[in-house]
Design an enzyme around this catalytic site. Structure first.
Site, PDB file in Angstrom:
ATOM      1  N   HIS A  58      -3.010 -20.267   4.050  1.00 20.68           N
ATOM      2  CA  HIS A  58      -2.763 -19.207   3.756  1.00 20.68           C
ATOM      3  C   HIS A  58      -1.607 -18.660   3.164  1.00 20.68           C
ATOM      4  O   HIS A  58      -0.902 -18.323   3.426  1.00 20.68           O
ATOM      5  CB  HIS A  58      -3.610 -18.060   4.841  1.00 20.68           C
ATOM      6  CG  HIS A  58      -3.838 -16.997   4.422  1.00 20.68           C
ATOM      7  ND1 HIS A  58      -4.534 -16.140   5.386  1.00 20.68           N
ATOM      8  CD2 HIS A  58      -3.286 -15.785   3.693  1.00 20.68           C
ATOM      9  CE1 HIS A  58      -4.712 -14.879   4.532  1.00 20.68           C
ATOM     10  NE2 HIS A  58      -4.003 -14.869   3.526  1.00 20.68           N
ATOM     11  N   HIS A  60       0.176 -16.305  -0.459  1.00 22.69           N
ATOM     12  CA  HIS A  60      -0.263 -15.363  -1.700  1.00 22.69           C
ATOM     13  C   HIS A  60       0.952 -15.876  -2.403  1.00 22.69           C
ATOM     14  O   HIS A  60       2.173 -15.791  -2.090  1.00 22.69           O
ATOM     15  CB  HIS A  60       0.044 -14.178  -1.164  1.00 22.69           C
ATOM     16  CG  HIS A  60      -1.113 -13.562  -0.886  1.00 22.69           C
ATOM     17  ND1 HIS A  60      -1.862 -12.874  -0.569  1.00 22.69           N
ATOM     18  CD2 HIS A  60      -0.837 -13.179   0.821  1.00 22.69           C
ATOM     19  CE1 HIS A  60      -2.932 -13.022   0.097  1.00 22.69           C
ATOM     20  NE2 HIS A  60      -2.333 -13.351   1.104  1.00 22.69           N
ATOM     21  N   ARG A  62       1.419 -15.203  -5.763  1.00 20.07           N
ATOM     22  CA  ARG A  62       1.385 -13.371  -7.152  1.00 20.07           C
ATOM     23  C   ARG A  62       1.089 -13.950  -8.614  1.00 20.07           C
ATOM     24  O   ARG A  62       1.253 -13.113  -9.026  1.00 20.07           O
ATOM     25  CB  ARG A  62       2.554 -13.182  -6.269  1.00 20.07           C
ATOM     26  CG  ARG A  62       2.990 -12.105  -4.769  1.00 20.07           C
ATOM     27  CD  ARG A  62       1.882 -12.019  -5.022  1.00 20.07           C
ATOM     28  NE  ARG A  62       1.590 -10.851  -3.518  1.00 20.07           N
ATOM     29  CZ  ARG A  62       1.118 -10.790  -2.883  1.00 20.07           C
ATOM     30  NH1 ARG A  62      -0.354 -10.754  -2.924  1.00 20.07           N
ATOM     31  NH2 ARG A  62       1.570  -9.545  -1.797  1.00 20.07           N
ATOM     32  N   ASP A 152      -9.698 -12.475   0.560  1.00 15.62           N
ATOM     33  CA  ASP A 152      -8.526 -11.825   1.409  1.00 15.62           C
ATOM     34  C   ASP A 152      -7.453 -11.154   0.941  1.00 15.62           C
ATOM     35  O   ASP A 152      -8.130 -10.416  -0.481  1.00 15.62           O
ATOM     36  CB  ASP A 152      -7.318 -13.230   1.989  1.00 15.62           C
ATOM     37  CG  ASP A 152      -6.076 -12.646   2.772  1.00 15.62           C
ATOM     38  OD1 ASP A 152      -6.651 -12.513   3.880  1.00 15.62           O
ATOM     39  OD2 ASP A 152      -5.586 -12.208   1.846  1.00 15.62           O
ATOM     40  N   HIS A 233      -5.884 -14.741   9.829  1.00 12.18           N
ATOM     41  CA  HIS A 233      -5.300 -13.907   9.822  1.00 12.18           C
ATOM     42  C   HIS A 233      -5.965 -13.235  11.769  1.00 12.18           C
ATOM     43  O   HIS A 233      -5.639 -12.327  11.617  1.00 12.18           O
ATOM     44  CB  HIS A 233      -4.756 -13.160   9.868  1.00 12.18           C
ATOM     45  CG  HIS A 233      -5.056 -12.611   8.660  1.00 12.18           C
ATOM     46  ND1 HIS A 233      -6.598 -11.983   8.758  1.00 12.18           N
ATOM     47  CD2 HIS A 233      -4.990 -12.550   7.213  1.00 12.18           C
ATOM     48  CE1 HIS A 233      -6.917 -10.765   7.299  1.00 12.18           C
ATOM     49  NE2 HIS A 233      -5.957 -11.773   6.831  1.00 12.18           N
ATOM     50  N   ASN A 279      -1.040  -6.165   7.161  1.00  9.89           N
ATOM     51  CA  ASN A 279      -2.899  -6.382   7.629  1.00  9.89           C
ATOM     52  C   ASN A 279      -3.275  -7.541   7.649  1.00  9.89           C
ATOM     53  O   ASN A 279      -3.031  -8.530   6.945  1.00  9.89           O
ATOM     54  CB  ASN A 279      -4.005  -5.931   5.841  1.00  9.89           C
ATOM     55  CG  ASN A 279      -4.686  -6.078   6.319  1.00  9.89           C
ATOM     56  OD1 ASN A 279      -5.447  -5.082   7.692  1.00  9.89           O
ATOM     57  ND2 ASN A 279      -6.006  -5.559   5.127  1.00  9.89           N
ATOM     58  N   ASP A 306      -0.020 -16.284   5.442  1.00  8.74           N
ATOM     59  CA  ASP A 306      -0.115 -15.085   5.557  1.00  8.74           C
ATOM     60  C   ASP A 306       1.568 -14.360   4.306  1.00  8.74           C
ATOM     61  O   ASP A 306       1.489 -13.496   4.362  1.00  8.74           O
ATOM     62  CB  ASP A 306      -0.674 -13.825   5.957  1.00  8.74           C
ATOM     63  CG  ASP A 306      -1.161 -12.905   5.354  1.00  8.74           C
ATOM     64  OD1 ASP A 306      -1.341 -13.463   4.419  1.00  8.74           O
ATOM     65  OD2 ASP A 306      -1.466 -12.033   5.751  1.00  8.74           O
ATOM     66  N   PHE A 324       1.542  -3.769   1.961  1.00 12.44           N
ATOM     67  CA  PHE A 324       0.973  -4.612   3.656  1.00 12.44           C
ATOM     68  C   PHE A 324       1.628  -5.874   2.761  1.00 12.44           C
ATOM     69  O   PHE A 324       1.089  -6.689   1.817  1.00 12.44           O
ATOM     70  CB  PHE A 324      -0.497  -4.339   3.157  1.00 12.44           C
ATOM     71  CG  PHE A 324      -1.214  -3.327   3.580  1.00 12.44           C
ATOM     72  CD1 PHE A 324      -0.633  -2.804   5.195  1.00 12.44           C
ATOM     73  CD2 PHE A 324      -2.029  -2.914   2.644  1.00 12.44           C
ATOM     74  CE1 PHE A 324      -1.780  -1.751   5.493  1.00 12.44           C
ATOM     75  CE2 PHE A 324      -2.247  -1.128   3.286  1.00 12.44           C
ATOM     76  CZ  PHE A 324      -2.522  -1.287   4.454  1.00 12.44           C
ATOM     77  N   GLY A 325       2.602  -6.396   3.997  1.00 13.44           N
ATOM     78  CA  GLY A 325       2.491  -7.966   3.995  1.00 13.44           C
ATOM     79  C   GLY A 325       4.034  -8.830   4.310  1.00 13.44           C
ATOM     80  O   GLY A 325       4.766  -7.563   4.242  1.00 13.44           O
TER      81      GLY A 325
END
Ligand code: DOR
Length: 429
Positions: A58, A60, A62, A152, A233, A279, A306, A324-325
């Site tokens: 998981h 990101h 981008r 997600d 998550h 989140n 995440d 978020f993140g």
């Protein structure tokens, strides 16, 4: 091309040399060095633990769309520094990874970067809109061989759509990774855990039950369809109860926990620092302890970061307005090592951060036993190092690092990806 890794403690136990030839482990043991060609490149692993390269379910990255926060290259660099050799790149890019063409593009960017295997995650629904299924079959059949599908950031909240997705991916051994969060049970503007702290701070929250009802629904849909669901998550103790029950029934469900949900609690929100806005949200201590217990007893299958980089202009805002993140790739191993007690040994770390995530994602070349014939993806860790995290030292493009100033146990010293040293002495090679 060959490489000799000298004196590593395999899975924290037996000390051995590893000889790598043409990207594969050629020999393991005291006679490995004697088989090495003259002038072989060596990596000193004295006192280090050797693990199969870590696999993140998981991440990101981008790209495309938000290259101001991260790119496939910088995210791959952060992954390598964190000891990873494979990452699953989430689909909530701009545009969304909901076609074979989009998946192939991410996969190719990963190959160009050449630091880890970048395996694209396909969206479940077109544009993450939750209505029409994305090109699941075409993505699966493409050269990128997409096997994990996820909206997600958003929950596939329509039960009919989720049922169809599960039926569809079953045909090619795929899995739906669900962001379990019933939007109907979260108030508008929800930005943290709904409970005593959110009440005190005047913030709208997500209750644990918003996660739990979707987990319960999805395990029943997995049972009904005979398909495979993965809970991304997981954050609430109630979800763990459901997953434990479902596994006991033989339902094909797996789940992951993030390093941050194993340590950080909702109490951190009292300073309204947006670095802690994530989140699913940080939960109370009872949930954190239940997650650690579930990771130790195998109810939780995997740790996934995440990793969610955000540019300053998106993150450094008043709490309610911030994105978020949080970052996670570079610190994950140290956080897990620090959070879990010594009974959770290096073999357990390899299981939850390499072997099982590789199996869930269908990455046959990863998560091995460090045995001859396997692809040479190896992470070498100093088990006794103590490192104080400095967000300025990160190789990620972003700085939303909740671990800044924390002292973590253990340190990734070298990472080897397909026989190539990507990280040497803690720095990109
Ligand atoms: O905190 C989060 N950030 N949670 C998500 O589900 C999405 C992610 C992101 O893309 O920033």
């Amino acid at each position: 091309m060959s490489l000799l890794i000298k004196g590593a403690a395999l899975f924290g136990t037996e000390t051995s040399d590893l000889l790598v030839v043409d990207g594969r482990i050629a020999a393991v043991g005291s006679d490995a060095a004697s088989q090495a060609p003259a002038g072989v490149e060596t990596l000193d692993a004295d006192g280090l633990v050797a693990l199969p390269g870590l696999v993140d379910l998981h991440t990101h990255l981008r790209q495309p769309g938000r290259e101001d926060a991260e790119t496939v290259l910088t995210g791959s660099q952060a992954a390598a520094v964190g000891g990873y050799t494979a990452v699953l790149a989430m689909a909530n890019t701009t545009p969304v990874t909901d076609t074979a063409e989009a998946a192939l593009r991410v996969w190719e960017l990963g190959r160009e970067a050449g630091l880890v295997d970048v395996q694209p995650v396909g969206a479940v629904t077109k544009g993450l809109a939750g209505e029409e299924l994305a090109e699941l079959g075409l993505m699966a059949r493409s050269a990128a061989r997409v096997r994990v599908f996820s909206d997600d950031g958003k929950c596939v909240h329509d039960a009919r759509v989720m049922r169809r997705a599960l039926e569809y991916v079953k045909a090619f051994g795929g899995v739906v990774s669900q962001h379990s969060q019933d939007p109907a049970l979260a108030g508008p503007g929800a930005c943290c855990h709904e409970g005593e702290v959110s009440g005190r701070l005047g913030l709208a929250g997500w209750p644990g039950i918003a996660e739990e009802v979707i987990v319960a629904r999805d395990v029943m849909l997995a049972k009904h369809t005979g398909s495979r669901v993965h809970v991304a998550h997981v954050s609430s103790a109630g979800s763990i109860d459901v997953i434990r029950w479902a596994k006991a029934q033989g339902i094909d469900v797996t789940c992951e926990v993030t390093p941050h949900h194993l340590v950080l609690t909702t109490d951190l929100l009292v300073g309204y620092d947006p670095v802690y806005k994530v989140n699913p949200p940080l939960r109370p201590t009872e949930d954190v302890l239940a997650l650690r217990e579930a990771l130790a007893d195998g109810t939780i299958d995997a740790v996934a970061t995440d990793h969610a980089p955000h540019a300053r202009h998106d993150k450094e805002h008043a709490f309610v307005d911030a994105a978020f993140g949080m970052l996670g790739l570079e610190t994950a191993l140290g956080v897990v090592r620090t959070a879990m007690d010594d009974d959770f040994d290096w073999n357990d770390i390899a299981r939850v951060m390499s072997r099982t995530p590789a199996r869930i994602a269908g990455l046959d070349d990863h998560g091995g036993q460090l045995a001859p014939g396997e692809a040479a993806h190896v992470t070498l860790v100093d088990p006794t190092a103590r490192v104080t995290v400095d967000r300025a030292a990160s190789v990620s493009l972003s700085r939303n690092n909740p671990w800044h100033g924390h002292e973590l146990t253990s340190r990734v010293v070298h990472t080897v990806f397909g026989g190539k040293v990507t990280v040497r002495d803690g720095a990109l090679a």
